[in-house]
Design a protein around this motif. Structure first.
Motif, PDB file in Angstrom:
ATOM      1  N   UNK A   1       0.825  -1.196   0.000  1.00 51.99           N
ATOM      2  CA  UNK A   1       0.000   0.000   0.000  1.00 51.99           C
ATOM      3  C   UNK A   1       0.860   1.246   0.000  1.00 51.99           C
ATOM      4  N   UNK A   2       0.267   2.325  -0.481  1.00 48.61           N
ATOM      5  CA  UNK A   2       0.963   3.605  -0.496  1.00 48.61           C
ATOM      6  C   UNK A   2       1.190   4.119   0.922  1.00 48.61           C
ATOM      7  N   UNK A   3       2.268   4.850   1.081  1.00 48.62           N
ATOM      8  CA  UNK A   3       2.570   5.499   2.351  1.00 48.62           C
ATOM      9  C   UNK A   3       2.345   7.001   2.205  1.00 48.62           C
ATOM     10  N   UNK A   4       1.662   7.589   3.166  1.00 50.63           N
ATOM     11  CA  UNK A   4       1.440   9.025   3.180  1.00 50.63           C
ATOM     12  C   UNK A   4       2.597   9.702   3.906  1.00 50.63           C
ATOM     13  N   UNK A   5       3.219  10.669   3.263  1.00 48.10           N
ATOM     14  CA  UNK A   5       4.318  11.410   3.866  1.00 48.10           C
ATOM     15  C   UNK A   5       4.181  12.894   3.573  1.00 48.10           C
TER      16      UNK A   5
END
Length: 225
Positions: free
Chosen positions: A59-63
Motif C-alpha cells: 500500500x501507499x505510504x502518506x508522507x
C-alpha cells in the motif's frame, strides 16, 4: 504491475484536475512571472512496488515534503526552478508465510519503510500564463530511515527491524514531471518523482525491497516573495 498502473492513474487524475482549474484563466495573465524565491510544502504518496513471491500486499505510504524554491526566468515562457526539500517517502509491504521468517529473518506481517531525504530537484518550467509544466532530474541524500515490523493480526508493533540508514543507498536520483498553477505569489501543483536507483543497498534491505525504486506522487502549495 496493476498496483503500479493504478498509482500512475491516480497521479494523472490529480494533474488533469489542476489543468481543468487552470485552463479558463491561462491567457488572462502575464507570461513572465518574474524572478522569485519562496517556501513550499505538501503531501507525498509513495510506494516501492516490490515484486517478489513473499509479498501478499503493498500500500501507499502518506508522507510530507517541505523546503524552499526559486524560479529564475530564462525568457517569457521558460524558467529554471531549483529547489531544496526535505521529503519523507516509503511503502507499506505485507509479507506472508514461513519463507519470509526463515530466509529474511523477520516475522510474517506488514513492514513499514520510512525513508527521509534531502532532495535537490532541478526543473525547467514552461510557462503559459499562470500555468507551468515542469520537468527535470532530481538528486536526493538519505538522512535517516525507520523500518517497523507489525503483526498482521492486531497491527501491534513488535520490534524495529535491525535495519538502519547504512542498509539503504545513501544517494537516490531520478526524474520528475508535473504541473503548477501560479496566482500572484501563490503556487499550487502536482508532481511525480520516478527513482532510477534501487532503494535497498544489500543484505536484508535489498531482499525485502527486491531492487525496488522510489515512486512518489506529490501535491504542493508554495508562497513566493
Amino acid at each position: 504491475m496493476k498496483r503500479k498502473q493504478d498509482f500512475r492513474i491516480l497521479t494523472g487524475i490529480g494533474i488533469a484536475i489542476l489543468l481543468m482549474i487552470a485552463a479558463p484563466q491561462v491567457y488572462g495573465q502575464s507570461n513572465n512571472p518574474g524572478p522569485r524565491i519562496g517556501i513550499k510544502g505538501g503531501a507525498n504518496l509513495s510506494q516501492f512496488f516490490v515484486d517478489q513471491p513473499t509479498v501478499e500486499d503493498e500500500n501507499m505510504k502518506l508522507g510530507l515534503h517541505f523546503g524552499i524554491f526559486t524560479k529564475i526566468p530564462v525568457n517569457n515562457f521558460l524558467a529554471f526552478q531549483p529547489e531544496l526539500l526535505y521529503t519523507n517517502v516509503g511503502s507499506k509491504v505485507s509479507y506472508g508465510g514461513s519463507t519470509v521468517e526463515n530466509i529474511l529473518g523477520i516475522r510474517e506481517g506488514e513492514v513499514r519503510f520510512n525513508l527521509n531525504y534531502i532532495q535537490l530537484p532541478l526543473a525547467l518550467a514552461i510557462n503559459v500564463g499562470p500555468l507551468n509544466i515542469h520537468a527535470g532530474p532530481y538528486l536526493s541524500y538519505l538522512v535517516s530511515s525507520n523500518v517497523k515490523n507489525l503483526r498482521t493480526s492486531d497491527l501491534t508493533t513488535i520490534n524495529t527491524i535491525e535495519l538502519n540508514k547504512d542498509d539503504f543507498n545513501t544517494i537516490d536520483y531520478g526524474l520528475l514531471a508535473g504541473v503548477g498553477f501560479d496566482v500572484q505569489n501563490v503556487t499550487i501543483g502536482a508532481r511525480y518523482n520516478y527513482g532510477l536507483r534501487q532503494v535497498g543497498k544489500d543484505g536484508m534491505a535489498r531482499n525485502l525491497t527486491n531492487n525496488s525504486k522510489n515512486s512518489v506522487a506529490q501535491l504542493f502549495i508554495g508562497f513566493g516573495f
